[in-house]
Design an enzyme around this catalytic site. Structure first.
Site, PDB file in Angstrom:
ATOM      1  N   SER A 136     -25.052  21.407 -26.572  1.00 32.37           N
ATOM      2  CA  SER A 136     -23.961  22.197 -27.145  1.00 32.37           C
ATOM      3  C   SER A 136     -23.308  22.992 -26.020  1.00 32.37           C
ATOM      4  O   SER A 136     -23.975  23.794 -25.359  1.00 32.37           O
ATOM      5  CB  SER A 136     -24.518  23.152 -28.205  1.00 32.37           C
ATOM      6  OG  SER A 136     -23.490  23.991 -28.686  1.00 32.37           O
ATOM      7  N   LYS A 162     -21.582  18.306 -27.720  1.00 35.03           N
ATOM      8  CA  LYS A 162     -20.989  19.123 -28.798  1.00 35.03           C
ATOM      9  C   LYS A 162     -20.183  20.221 -28.134  1.00 35.03           C
ATOM     10  O   LYS A 162     -20.702  20.952 -27.284  1.00 35.03           O
ATOM     11  CB  LYS A 162     -22.113  19.728 -29.645  1.00 35.03           C
ATOM     12  CG  LYS A 162     -21.729  20.919 -30.510  1.00 35.03           C
ATOM     13  CD  LYS A 162     -22.833  21.221 -31.501  1.00 35.03           C
ATOM     14  CE  LYS A 162     -22.973  22.711 -31.773  1.00 35.03           C
ATOM     15  NZ  LYS A 162     -23.982  22.987 -32.809  1.00 35.03           N
ATOM     16  N   LYS A 164     -17.474  23.559 -28.693  1.00 36.21           N
ATOM     17  CA  LYS A 164     -17.060  24.570 -29.658  1.00 36.21           C
ATOM     18  C   LYS A 164     -15.533  24.551 -29.735  1.00 36.21           C
ATOM     19  O   LYS A 164     -14.864  24.414 -28.698  1.00 36.21           O
ATOM     20  CB  LYS A 164     -17.535  25.951 -29.200  1.00 36.21           C
ATOM     21  CG  LYS A 164     -19.038  26.080 -29.111  1.00 36.21           C
ATOM     22  CD  LYS A 164     -19.645  25.999 -30.464  1.00 36.21           C
ATOM     23  CE  LYS A 164     -21.156  26.132 -30.393  1.00 36.21           C
ATOM     24  NZ  LYS A 164     -21.747  26.150 -31.727  1.00 36.21           N
ATOM     25  N   ASP A 189     -17.815  21.844 -33.043  1.00 41.42           N
ATOM     26  CA  ASP A 189     -18.384  22.861 -33.933  1.00 41.42           C
ATOM     27  C   ASP A 189     -17.422  24.047 -33.974  1.00 41.42           C
ATOM     28  O   ASP A 189     -17.142  24.652 -32.942  1.00 41.42           O
ATOM     29  CB  ASP A 189     -19.750  23.315 -33.413  1.00 41.42           C
ATOM     30  CG  ASP A 189     -20.423  24.326 -34.361  1.00 41.42           C
ATOM     31  OD1 ASP A 189     -21.543  24.754 -34.050  1.00 41.42           O
ATOM     32  OD2 ASP A 189     -19.828  24.668 -35.404  1.00 41.42           O
ATOM     33  N   GLU A 214     -18.140  20.200 -37.242  1.00 42.26           N
ATOM     34  CA  GLU A 214     -19.195  21.063 -37.800  1.00 42.26           C
ATOM     35  C   GLU A 214     -18.602  22.380 -38.293  1.00 42.26           C
ATOM     36  O   GLU A 214     -17.875  23.063 -37.561  1.00 42.26           O
ATOM     37  CB  GLU A 214     -20.246  21.320 -36.730  1.00 42.26           C
ATOM     38  CG  GLU A 214     -21.465  22.069 -37.204  1.00 42.26           C
ATOM     39  CD  GLU A 214     -22.469  22.338 -36.087  1.00 42.26           C
ATOM     40  OE1 GLU A 214     -22.372  21.711 -35.002  1.00 42.26           O
ATOM     41  OE2 GLU A 214     -23.336  23.209 -36.287  1.00 42.26           O
ATOM     42  N   ASP A 239     -23.393  23.539 -41.384  1.00 42.80           N
ATOM     43  CA  ASP A 239     -24.444  24.298 -40.674  1.00 42.80           C
ATOM     44  C   ASP A 239     -24.653  25.591 -41.472  1.00 42.80           C
ATOM     45  O   ASP A 239     -25.468  25.619 -42.396  1.00 42.80           O
ATOM     46  CB  ASP A 239     -23.984  24.550 -39.232  1.00 42.80           C
ATOM     47  CG  ASP A 239     -24.890  25.515 -38.448  1.00 42.80           C
ATOM     48  OD1 ASP A 239     -24.642  25.677 -37.242  1.00 42.80           O
ATOM     49  OD2 ASP A 239     -25.824  26.094 -39.015  1.00 42.80           O
ATOM     50  N   LYS A 263     -31.312  23.621 -39.478  1.00 42.81           N
ATOM     51  CA  LYS A 263     -31.962  24.625 -38.618  1.00 42.81           C
ATOM     52  C   LYS A 263     -33.090  25.246 -39.436  1.00 42.81           C
ATOM     53  O   LYS A 263     -32.854  25.824 -40.496  1.00 42.81           O
ATOM     54  CB  LYS A 263     -30.967  25.710 -38.207  1.00 42.81           C
ATOM     55  CG  LYS A 263     -29.855  25.202 -37.295  1.00 42.81           C
ATOM     56  CD  LYS A 263     -28.883  26.297 -36.976  1.00 42.81           C
ATOM     57  CE  LYS A 263     -27.815  25.836 -36.012  1.00 42.81           C
ATOM     58  NZ  LYS A 263     -26.800  26.891 -35.752  1.00 42.81           N
ATOM     59  N   GLY A 291     -29.408  24.065 -32.868  1.00 47.09           N
ATOM     60  CA  GLY A 291     -30.128  25.007 -32.020  1.00 47.09           C
ATOM     61  C   GLY A 291     -29.607  26.410 -32.212  1.00 47.09           C
ATOM     62  O   GLY A 291     -28.462  26.609 -32.624  1.00 47.09           O
TER      63      GLY A 291
HETATM   64  O1  LIG Z   1     -29.279  26.110 -29.029  1.00 46.13           O
HETATM   65  C1  LIG Z   1     -28.275  25.468 -28.677  1.00 46.13           C
HETATM   66  O2  LIG Z   1     -28.149  24.939 -27.588  1.00 46.13           O
HETATM   67  C2  LIG Z   1     -27.081  25.407 -29.639  1.00 46.13           C
HETATM   68  C3  LIG Z   1     -26.423  26.720 -29.702  1.00 46.13           C
HETATM   69  C4  LIG Z   1     -25.332  26.717 -30.726  1.00 46.13           C
HETATM   70  O3  LIG Z   1     -24.508  25.820 -30.777  1.00 46.13           O
HETATM   71  C5  LIG Z   1     -25.281  27.836 -31.616  1.00 46.13           C
HETATM   72  C6  LIG Z   1     -26.180  28.834 -31.441  1.00 46.13           C
HETATM   73  C7  LIG Z   1     -26.172  29.982 -32.261  1.00 46.13           C
HETATM   74  C8  LIG Z   1     -25.303  30.078 -33.270  1.00 46.13           C
HETATM   75  C9  LIG Z   1     -24.217  29.191 -33.393  1.00 46.13           C
HETATM   76  O4  LIG Z   1     -23.108  29.887 -32.909  1.00 46.13           O
HETATM   77  C10 LIG Z   1     -24.243  27.876 -32.648  1.00 46.13           C
HETATM   78  C11 LIG Z   1     -24.305  26.780 -33.708  1.00 46.13           C
HETATM   79  O5  LIG Z   1     -23.522  26.860 -34.666  1.00 46.13           O
HETATM   80  O6  LIG Z   1     -25.091  25.847 -33.623  1.00 46.13           O
HETATM   81 MG   LIG Z   2     -23.149  25.188 -35.753  1.00 45.36          MG
END
Ligand SMILES: O=C(O)CCC(=O)C1=CC=C[C@@H](O)[C@@H]1C(=O)O
Ligand SMILES: [Mg+2]
Length: 369
Positions: A136, A162, A164, A189, A214, A239, A263, A291
């Protein structure tokens, strides 16, 4: 299992790099670790995914500490636990607080697997010996920086990228990525950054051959996501909206998504995760493991859940070195050719590094039976 004591530790760890999403930037993490110790001397470990501000969900490290201390731990210590599946029921009288519940329940599952001398993956029904790894990528300062990051990750062997997105950082950045990398497995995402008024704008995302989009809409929405999914070719992945197997059932019935980012912390633990897994498998809704920038204990739990059969898409469980200078487990989570091996050792299969944890601990408390 006779739980002798439960120890909470709050640790503070610096991230190697800041992580920016549409809701904010994280530079370091305060993390609550849970250690559940049995009279045999064996300990199970869990990790809460809550952070210091209520920006991803309504929980924080502080609310976790309060709810665990004043409500959840007393329920755990009240009487022996025969099977970790009992924990969710014991916590029923406490509304929400899924991150807090999952951290405690995860420690009980780890302890249970260790007492049975089987891996946590095996204990929860895992079938894989390795998992595909995606990464991500946070929002960057420029498109050039984003492309450089993606190039690096592809060279490291990640199976999926992935990125953002948010209003103003979406169509152009995806166009730039596709120009450079026309065929990679790519997803976006939005972390709830859009609303129903953006449906026409979001239709343009169909031009980028994304694996999924996402959580484009609000963290507690499934009805508007159903309208958007009907207008899009690209699969929507939920999510933040999915907190339970009931949420998943409603989203599937309404057609709000075609994929779910599971998650463990968001849904209250491994028992609920297994229920969501089985429901989604029945309805051909693929899962992947999201994650929350976990340290090694949480990362180990994510590896275990990803070993279940319906986790058919690469997740966000990148290796330890992607996040931390030094993780809190031995060995650290490592990736090889875009895969992480599922540990075969008892429980989570990684040893908590007690001296590293001690070094990072800013607060701890032990609750005895
Ligand atoms: O742990 C990772 O590498 C993914 C991190 C990640 O994308 C996220 C972490 C925490 C909150 C969220 O904003 C975002 C998610 O939506 O998955
Ligand atoms: Mg997410």
């Amino acid at each position: 299992m006779e739980i002798n004591s439960i120890t909470l530790r709050q640790i503070k760890m610096d991230l190697l790099y800041p992580f920016t999403t549409s809701v904010g930037t994280e530079y370091d993490k305060d993390i609550i670790l849970v250690e559940a110790s049995a009279s045999s001397g064996v300990s199970g470990w869990g990790e809460s995914v809550s952070i210091l501000e209520p920006i991803y969900n309504e929980e924080t490290v502080q609310t976790n500490w309060h709810i665990m201390t004043d409500f959840l731990i007393p329920k755990l210590l009240a009487e022996p636990i025969l099977h970790p599946d009992e924990v969710t029921d014991r916590f029923k009288g406490v509304r929400g607080n899924y991150n807090a519940k999952a951290a405690l329940e995860g420690a009980i599952w780890d302890l249970y697997a260790k007492t049975k001398n089987i891996s946590l993956a095996k204990a929860i029904g895992g079938v894989k010996d390795k998992i595909e790894v995606g990464v991500s990528v946070g929002i960057q300062d420029s498109a050039r920086e984003m492309l450089k990051q993606i190039e690096g990750y592809l060279q490291e062997g990640y199976k999926r990228i992935k990125v953002k997105i948010k209003p103003g950082w979406d169509l152009n950045i995806l166009k730039a990525i596709r120009r450079e990398f026309p065929d990679i497995q790519l997803m976006a995402d939005a972390n709830c950054a859009y609303g129903p008024e953006d449906i026409d704008h979001l239709k343009a995302l169909d031009d980028f051959k994304l694996m999924m989009i996402e959580q484009p809409f609000a963290h507690d929405d499934i009805i508007d996501h159903a309208k958007l999914q009907a207008a899009l070719k690209t699969p929507i992945c939920l999510d933040e909206s999915i907190h339970s197997v009931e949420d998943a059932r409603k989203a599937i019935e309404l057609g709000s998504c075609k994929i779910i980012n599971l998650k463990i912390g968001r849904v209250g633990g491994l028992t609920e995760s297994k229920k969501i897994h089985d429901l989604c498998e029945k309805h051909q809704i693929p899962l992947w493991c999201g994650g929350m920038l976990e340290a090694g204990i949480g990362r180990a739990h994510n590896i275990a859940i990803t070993s279940l059969s319906n986790f058919t898409l690469p997740g966000d469980t990148a290796p330890s070195a992607h996040y931390w200078k030094q993780d809190i487990i031995q060995p650290q989570v490592e990736m090889k050719d875009g895969y992480i091996s599922v540990p075969e050792g008892p429980g989570i299969g990684y040893e908590p590094d007690l001296s590293r944890i001690q070094e990072l601990t800013i607060k701890s408390k032990t609750f005895k039976n």
